[in-house]
Design a protein around this motif. Structure first.
Motif, short mmCIF file in Angstrom:
data_model
loop_
_atom_site.label_atom_id
_atom_site.label_comp_id
_atom_site.label_asym_id
_atom_site.label_seq_id
_atom_site.Cartn_x
_atom_site.Cartn_y
_atom_site.Cartn_z
N ASP A 1 13.27 0.05 5.70
CA ASP A 1 13.21 1.51 5.52
C ASP A 1 14.36 2.19 6.27
O ASP A 1 15.02 3.09 5.74
CB ASP A 1 11.89 2.07 6.05
N VAL B 1 14.80 -7.18 15.59
CA VAL B 1 13.48 -7.26 14.96
C VAL B 1 13.17 -5.95 14.23
O VAL B 1 12.59 -5.97 13.14
CB VAL B 1 12.39 -7.59 16.00
N PHE B 2 13.58 -4.82 14.82
CA PHE B 2 13.24 -3.54 14.19
C PHE B 2 14.27 -3.08 13.16
O PHE B 2 13.98 -2.22 12.34
CB PHE B 2 13.01 -2.46 15.25
N GLU B 3 15.47 -3.63 13.22
CA GLU B 3 16.47 -3.23 12.23
C GLU B 3 16.49 -4.20 11.06
O GLU B 3 16.61 -3.79 9.90
CB GLU B 3 17.87 -3.16 12.86
N ASN B 4 16.37 -5.47 11.39
CA ASN B 4 16.54 -6.47 10.33
C ASN B 4 15.69 -7.70 10.62
O ASN B 4 16.20 -8.77 10.95
CB ASN B 4 18.02 -6.85 10.24
N PRO B 5 14.37 -7.55 10.50
CA PRO B 5 13.49 -8.69 10.82
C PRO B 5 13.75 -9.85 9.88
O PRO B 5 14.11 -9.64 8.72
CB PRO B 5 12.08 -8.11 10.62
N ILE C 1 5.69 -4.01 10.43
CA ILE C 1 6.31 -2.89 11.15
C ILE C 1 6.60 -1.70 10.24
O ILE C 1 6.74 -0.59 10.72
CB ILE C 1 7.58 -3.29 11.94
N THR C 2 6.68 -1.92 8.94
CA THR C 2 6.92 -0.78 8.05
C THR C 2 5.60 -0.23 7.49
O THR C 2 5.59 0.64 6.64
CB THR C 2 7.83 -1.15 6.86
N GLY C 3 4.48 -0.77 7.98
CA GLY C 3 3.18 -0.23 7.60
C GLY C 3 2.76 -0.57 6.19
O GLY C 3 2.01 0.17 5.55
N ARG C 4 3.24 -1.73 5.68
CA ARG C 4 2.84 -2.12 4.33
C ARG C 4 1.65 -3.07 4.35
O ARG C 4 1.21 -3.54 3.32
CB ARG C 4 4.00 -2.83 3.63
N PHE C 5 1.20 -3.35 5.55
CA PHE C 5 0.14 -4.34 5.73
C PHE C 5 -1.18 -3.86 5.19
O PHE C 5 -1.54 -2.72 5.39
CB PHE C 5 -0.03 -4.58 7.23
N LYS D 1 9.37 -11.73 6.29
CA LYS D 1 8.77 -10.73 5.40
C LYS D 1 7.47 -10.18 6.00
O LYS D 1 7.17 -8.98 5.86
CB LYS D 1 8.49 -11.40 4.04
N VAL E 1 11.58 1.86 10.34
CA VAL E 1 12.23 0.67 10.90
C VAL E 1 12.57 -0.30 9.76
O VAL E 1 12.21 -0.07 8.62
CB VAL E 1 11.31 -0.05 11.93
N ALA E 2 13.26 -1.35 10.14
CA ALA E 2 13.57 -2.47 9.24
C ALA E 2 14.19 -1.98 7.93
O ALA E 2 15.09 -1.14 7.96
CB ALA E 2 12.32 -3.31 8.99
N GLU F 1 8.39 -7.64 8.57
CA GLU F 1 8.85 -6.47 7.82
C GLU F 1 7.65 -5.65 7.32
O GLU F 1 7.56 -4.45 7.53
CB GLU F 1 9.70 -6.95 6.64
N ASP F 2 6.71 -6.32 6.68
CA ASP F 2 5.56 -5.62 6.12
C ASP F 2 4.69 -4.99 7.22
O ASP F 2 4.13 -3.91 7.05
CB ASP F 2 4.71 -6.57 5.27
N GLN G 1 6.24 1.68 17.79
CA GLN G 1 7.34 2.51 18.29
C GLN G 1 7.48 2.35 19.79
O GLN G 1 8.58 2.41 20.31
CB GLN G 1 7.12 3.98 17.91
N LYS H 1 0.84 -1.19 0.00
CA LYS H 1 0.00 0.00 0.00
C LYS H 1 0.87 1.25 0.00
O LYS H 1 2.00 1.22 0.47
CB LYS H 1 -0.97 -0.02 1.18
N ARG I 1 2.54 4.49 1.04
CA ARG I 1 2.83 5.05 2.35
C ARG I 1 3.42 6.45 2.17
O ARG I 1 4.10 6.73 1.19
CB ARG I 1 3.85 4.18 3.09
N ARG J 1 17.17 0.82 7.30
CA ARG J 1 18.48 0.46 6.71
C ARG J 1 18.71 1.24 5.43
O ARG J 1 19.83 1.67 5.14
CB ARG J 1 18.54 -1.05 6.44
#
Lengths: 214, 253
Positions: free
Chosen positions: A77, B235-239, B248-252, B242, A74-75, B245-246, B209, A3, A5, A79
């Motif tokens: 993004d 988990v927050f730097e390099n989960p 926590i980065t709000g891609r869900f 996938k 985070v994650a 990742e999706d 956060q 989606k 963002r 990096r």
């Protein structure tokens, strides 16, 4: 299902800035090596490009801080943003060392046959590393990023070999000695920045940097 | 206690009637750490922590299979004293819910019913608990005033003090800041981190956060399964997943 963002717009802006910087950085280094080998005064032009890169690097820093403050990325993004800050810095260093190469002749003089071969070979390999590191970043190619550090070993070997040669068998012309040594030194630094750039790319992709086992 | 975990779930399955909410969870919670449990609505976060002190016992049709071990002891064993379990594993809820009593009585309530203290020592417990909940300085001169006269953030810290008063080992917090403003949230977050010195803290949160700020370990639940569990920094730097990742980065979605 992806989606849209708000953060993505900012990440795209960072990416556009880096694309622009990569183009300028590549031609800046290439032009300064060419001028060394073939003659020609391009100091002013290279200076202008180098200043543009520094300016872009500042813009990347500003944008990155804004994205962190506004979106708490985070994650992947996070990096990506860290990698963009580092890559942008490395690109600006390419410009700065290219500028240094372009000024040596005017400052010191002495551009002859003595170091021509090593500058030519190191220049070619360094350009190859710059191109590969930029391509690895653009295409998110972890394998290619790792290859850049392998190439760096050869550049380092050439650099130290040239230094030893200079000690063993110095040219009569001191000006030429200094000019050549400084030039290969700058090329060696540029190559190191290409490794750093590749390492940041690898971190962006996999969350780990290139291990500096040398 | 062979596992070294304060709490461990083994193939934990929890359902309500025909609906399975947790589908075989294996999760080890470390002592003296803050563990955050995050995931989208309906993933089973609240069900999980309500299972850890058997609050779901009171929900009709709730069935639990698998094991929940507290210091290696199965809390669903028939011999388990559930009242004692809930003293050892305290809980704070999303909405502050002080009793309609004085500030003092709210904190003294638990120790009284557990027969833990009388007279002067009760005063000490109240003071110690309010201090641990970072509320003492704000209420020490008005302990007889109604708890409901406090602000939302103060009420929530009072609820934490109430939970601490019975000397628990584990504190469960279910969205403890979602009804609070940023200043009150910040106080509760600092409190959670300071509490881990003496307690094991488990917090359920929608706010990623917040999980990133307060926790040492983060668990990500999705559709009743444990998708990812590890050190919060990683988990927050390099989960590794996938799905994490999706999320926590709000891609869900």
């Amino acid at each position: 299902m992806e989606k849209a963002r708000l953060l993505d717009k900012g990440l795209n802006e960072l990416s556009d800035l880096l694309d622009e910087m990569a183009k300028i950085a590549e031609k800046t280094v290439s032009a300064s090596i060419q001028a060394y080998l073939e003659g020609g005064d391009i100091e002013l032009q290279v200076r202008q490009w180098s200043d543009t890169l520094i300016n872009y690097n500042n813009q990347v820093g500003e944008k990155a801080v804004e994205l962190i403050a506004r979106y708490q990325p985070v994650a992947n993004d996070l990096r990506t943003i860290r990698a963009c800050i580092e890559i942008s810095y490395n690109l600006s260093r390419f410009g700065r060392y290219a500028y240094d190469i372009s000024t040596i002749h005017k400052t010191i003089g002495g551009r002859g046959e003595y170091g021509r071969e090593v500058v030519s070979e190191m220049g070619e390999r360094t350009m190859k590393m710059i191109k590969a590191s930029i391509k690895a970043y653009r295409t998110r190619d972890a394998r290619l990023a790792e290859e850049v550090s392998e190439e760096d070993r050869i550049v380092d070997q050439l650099y130290f070999k040239h230094l030893r040669d200079c000690v063993k068998n110095p040219p009569r012309d001191v000006e030429q000695l200094i000019t050549d040594v400084l030039t290969v030194r700058h090329l060696e630094r540029i190559a190191d920045h290409a490794v750093d750039l590749a390492s940041s790319t690898l971190y962006m992709i996999k969350g780990e940097k290139i291990s500096k086992l040398r | 206690m062979s596992s070294g975990y304060k709490i461990e779930t083994r193939n934990l399955q929890v359902g309500f009637g025909k609906l399975m909410v947790l589908k075989g969870l294996n999760l080890g919670i470390r002592a003296n750490c803050v563990t955050a449990v995050m995931g989208p609505s309906g993933c089973g976060k609240s069900t999980l922590i309500r299972t850890l002190n058997r609050l779901n016992d009171m929900v009709p049709e709730c069935h639990v299979e698998g094991q929940v071990l507290l210091d290696g002891e199965d809390i669903y064993d028939p011999s388990m004293d559930v009242v004692e379990l809930r003293r050892r594993v305290g809980m704070v809820f999303q909405k502050p819910n002080p009793f309609p009593k004085s500030i003092y009585e709210n904190v003294a309530f638990g120790p009284k019913i557990h027969g833990m203290a009388r007279g002067d020592s009760l005063d000490e417990i109240v003071e110690r608990s309010l201090k641990a909940a970072a509320l003492w300085d704000e209420v020490k001169d008005r302990l007889d005033e109604p708890a409901l006269s406090l602000s939302g953030g103060q009420q929530q810290r009072l609820c934490i003090a109430r939970a601490l008063a019975v000397q628990p080992e584990v504190i469960l917090l279910d969205e403890p800041c979602s009804a609070l403003d940023p200043a009150a949230t910040s106080k509760i977050e600092s409190l959670m981190v300071s509490l881990k010195k003496d307690y094991t803290v488990i917090v359920v949160t929608h706010n990623m956060q917040q999980a990133a700020r307060v926790s040492d370990y983060t668990a990500f639940l999705y559709l009743g399964e444990l998708v990812e569990y590890g050190e919060t920094r990683r988990v927050f730097e390099n989960p590794s997943s996938k799905l994490t990742e999706d999320f926590i980065t709000g891609r869900f979605g």
